[in-house]
Design a protein around this motif. Sequence first.
Motif, short mmCIF file in Angstrom:
data_model
loop_
_atom_site.label_atom_id
_atom_site.label_comp_id
_atom_site.label_asym_id
_atom_site.label_seq_id
_atom_site.Cartn_x
_atom_site.Cartn_y
_atom_site.Cartn_z
N PHE A 62 0.86 -1.22 -0.12
CA PHE A 62 -0.37 0.12 0.13
C PHE A 62 1.43 1.49 -0.04
O PHE A 62 1.55 1.60 0.72
N VAL A 63 1.27 2.21 -1.08
CA VAL A 63 1.77 2.83 -1.80
C VAL A 63 1.28 4.57 -0.47
O VAL A 63 -0.16 4.27 -1.55
N PHE A 64 1.29 5.09 0.36
CA PHE A 64 1.12 6.13 0.28
C PHE A 64 1.14 7.04 -0.74
O PHE A 64 2.69 7.66 -0.75
N ASN A 65 0.09 8.16 -1.28
CA ASN A 65 1.34 9.55 -2.18
C ASN A 65 1.71 10.78 -1.05
O ASN A 65 0.46 11.07 -0.40
N LEU A 66 2.90 11.05 -1.50
CA LEU A 66 3.34 11.59 -0.11
C LEU A 66 3.16 13.10 -0.56
O LEU A 66 3.12 14.03 0.59
N ALA A 67 1.96 13.78 -1.47
CA ALA A 67 1.75 14.58 -1.67
C ALA A 67 0.37 14.72 -1.11
O ALA A 67 0.36 16.18 -1.26
N ARG A 68 0.08 14.26 -0.57
CA ARG A 68 -1.57 14.94 0.26
C ARG A 68 -1.04 15.01 1.98
O ARG A 68 -0.24 14.04 1.57
N GLU A 69 -1.83 15.64 1.63
CA GLU A 69 -1.79 16.81 2.81
C GLU A 69 -1.30 15.65 4.96
O GLU A 69 -0.55 15.38 5.29
N PRO A 70 -2.67 15.35 4.61
CA PRO A 70 -2.53 14.48 5.95
C PRO A 70 -1.70 13.01 5.50
O PRO A 70 -0.62 12.92 6.56
N LEU A 71 -1.29 12.51 4.39
CA LEU A 71 0.10 11.81 4.85
C LEU A 71 1.70 12.37 4.84
O LEU A 71 2.44 11.40 4.39
N LYS A 72 1.63 14.13 4.81
CA LYS A 72 2.69 13.34 5.02
C LYS A 72 3.39 13.85 6.42
O LYS A 72 4.40 13.64 6.79
N ASP A 73 2.41 13.69 7.03
CA ASP A 73 2.41 13.50 8.80
C ASP A 73 2.94 12.24 8.13
O ASP A 73 1.63 11.16 8.63
N ARG A 74 4.34 11.36 9.24
CA ARG A 74 4.37 9.80 9.47
C ARG A 74 3.89 9.63 10.55
O ARG A 74 2.80 8.04 10.20
N LYS A 75 3.56 9.99 11.56
CA LYS A 75 2.36 9.64 13.06
C LYS A 75 0.84 9.04 12.33
O LYS A 75 0.47 8.20 12.25
N ALA A 85 0.00 5.01 11.95
CA ALA A 85 -1.27 4.04 12.42
C ALA A 85 -2.37 3.62 11.26
O ALA A 85 -2.86 2.41 11.04
N LEU A 86 -1.86 4.86 9.67
CA LEU A 86 -3.22 4.07 8.71
C LEU A 86 -2.20 2.46 8.42
O LEU A 86 -3.04 0.59 8.06
N ALA A 87 -1.10 1.84 8.44
CA ALA A 87 -0.95 1.18 8.42
C ALA A 87 -0.89 0.15 9.18
O ALA A 87 -1.11 -1.15 8.82
N LEU A 88 -1.38 -0.02 10.64
CA LEU A 88 -1.55 -0.47 11.97
C LEU A 88 -3.37 -1.45 10.81
O LEU A 88 -3.65 -2.60 11.87
N ALA A 89 -4.06 -0.53 9.87
CA ALA A 89 -4.97 -1.24 9.38
C ALA A 89 -4.86 -3.04 8.59
O ALA A 89 -5.70 -3.50 8.31
N ALA A 140 -3.63 2.13 16.79
CA ALA A 140 -3.11 3.27 15.65
C ALA A 140 -4.14 4.60 15.72
O ALA A 140 -4.21 5.64 15.64
N MET A 141 -5.69 4.26 16.53
CA MET A 141 -6.05 5.25 17.39
C MET A 141 -5.54 6.94 18.14
O MET A 141 -5.97 7.85 17.95
N LYS A 142 -4.61 5.85 19.00
CA LYS A 142 -4.40 6.52 19.85
C LYS A 142 -3.59 7.70 18.84
O LYS A 142 -3.22 9.24 19.27
N LEU A 143 -2.45 7.22 17.65
CA LEU A 143 -1.52 7.59 16.62
C LEU A 143 -2.19 8.86 16.28
O LEU A 143 -1.75 10.04 16.14
N LEU A 144 -3.50 8.88 15.45
CA LEU A 144 -4.56 9.42 14.92
C LEU A 144 -5.15 10.91 15.80
O LEU A 144 -4.35 11.70 15.74
#
Length: 642
Positions: free
Chosen positions: A343-356, A360-364, A441-445
């Motif tokens: 699952f590749v993150f689009n790092l240009a999308r603002e929320p996904l610039k945040d490593r945290k 969190a999303l990876a844990l899904a 994950a929810m704590k990280l978010l």
Amino acid sequence: MQPKPSRARSATKARPLPWRDLALAVGVAGALILGSQVRAQEGEGDIIKSHGYNYFGELKYPADYSHFDYVNPDAPKGGEIAIAAQGTFDSLNPYTRKGRAAALSSVMYESLMDESAPADEYGSQYCLLCESLEYDEGKTYVIFHMRKDAKFSDGTPVTAHDIVFTHNLFLEQGLPSYAIAVKKRITGAEALDDYTVRFDFADEISRRSLIDQVGSVPAFSKKWFEETGARLDEPRLETSPGSGPYMIEDFEVNRRIVYKRNPDYWGEELPVNVGRHNFDRIRIEYFADETAAFEAFKAGEYTFREEGNSKLWATSYDFPAAQRGQVVKEEIPDGAPPSNSGFVFNLAREPLKDRKVREALALAYNFEWTNESLQYGLFSQRNSFIQDTPLEAKGTPSPEEVAFMEALPVEVPEEVMSGEVRMAHSSNSDKLNDRRNLRTAMKLLDEAGWTVGSDGLRRNAAGEVLKIEIPVNSAGAAVLEAVIGSFVQNLQLMGVDAKMEKVDPSQYTNRRRDRDYDIIFDAYRVFLGVGTGLNQVFGSSEAEFSLFNPAGLASPLVDAIIEAALQTGSQAEQDTALRVLDRALRYEFFIVPAYYKADHWVAYWDVYGHPETIPPYDLGYLDFWWYDAEKGEQMRASGALR
């Protein structure tokens, strides 16, 4: 770094090709033959003349080799192999930046050196259109001496003028990331005469990926392009003549395409080709989806299938022809590293610039449940970008890795410098929603500022909902759709407004090209060697538009590692650099690594033969397998195949 599609390998899983400058550098079985490159004193420096090229000057095969070790030099010629493709095509131009090119549409073209072989030695190329090459010890230029008997399929000769024309055509009409990189490194291309071509290289740059780069550019007919006015970057159903062993026989858009052996192929008896290109015809049948394709295979509408669907592999190869032994099912060891899929993150999308947020999303993703419940326990969890190879980063950095990182001109995070290498998270296989991971994950978010509202959705301080959209190719495998669906289900449990959107193949291709996604299930090219093509895949300079960098990764740390790796002067130094690169890429965390299998899963109607030992770096069913005429006749007589 050359972006042209691989020829025979383009129908198989992702490989370190199509850029041969990403030369694999794992230890190769068999003694390397040193001294096969002859040195002659000329001018102020040594001139190296050779029948092939390796950056470290080591070639397995000597100048008088008769064939590659893994081929059957007596393999019969004839027959047909038929394979499947899914989706659609609207172009026979494999280099178009618009539309969808037909499968194997680059099979007709050759290059100065063969970039698709050998399959038992990476990092080396051997002359194909050229008969020899020469270059100075400092690799400031290279001269190729071409074979005078090389011909295009229309009978016209392949000349140095065609090579220079093609080189310039890729700079003018090829992928922007390719053109930008090459213009910085290759300062000139000149036909010294009809059969001698010279390339000059820029000063004060790495000598990597220069000679092998220009040696792998396909040869196009200058005459044909000038007469037709065709463009490299536009779709078309006309094909320029190629010099390769195959040419188009017939096609029906979106239904099938057939390549036939060129009866006048000029290079059949070259050592580089002995035992290869054995089929008279290669037929590709197109299907709307995987279900239709598999049913067609069972009925004998096509004859060879490389399986990637674990459910089919585990449960569906019990149809009558398989039970009668008319269909062979094999698991063949694969010596190449697995595709870097996930699952590749689009790092240009603002929320996904945040490593945290990414953490969190990876844990899904629950690999253990997915593997057991959807994939019959047949896969392993991928951790590394160079999985299951001697170059995979493990544990804490070695002293050599530490020394390499200390010399970098950027600050290296302590986690990379001295910590354990990042590993994929583990999950409970008993249920999809691992509560421990979801709580984390929810704590990280929450910490990242995405809190749950009264409607159960997560919003930031500005009231924006955390939305994640994942496009899925409607012609793709049902199992992959289920894997993505389970990932989305867990994201929704976290309060993320997540959805999977099925789109047709053409729209999927366009969305992938335009990076019109938040997350996409995609893959990064593997690497086992150092080359400037690494910049196309992982570098910052082309991150905004490179098709080979779907996350848009732009990391000063990764850039510095690649640049330092390009300056390494020995195999040991290169290996250290690649372990550090693996370590850093895993730290940057732009992809959730998915599953992989260590073997090729193949099924085929029992009319084919292959070498007893398949070489480590290519399954080669379109390259060095062959048709068994006796078995084919028996199969037809029984009515099993037409």
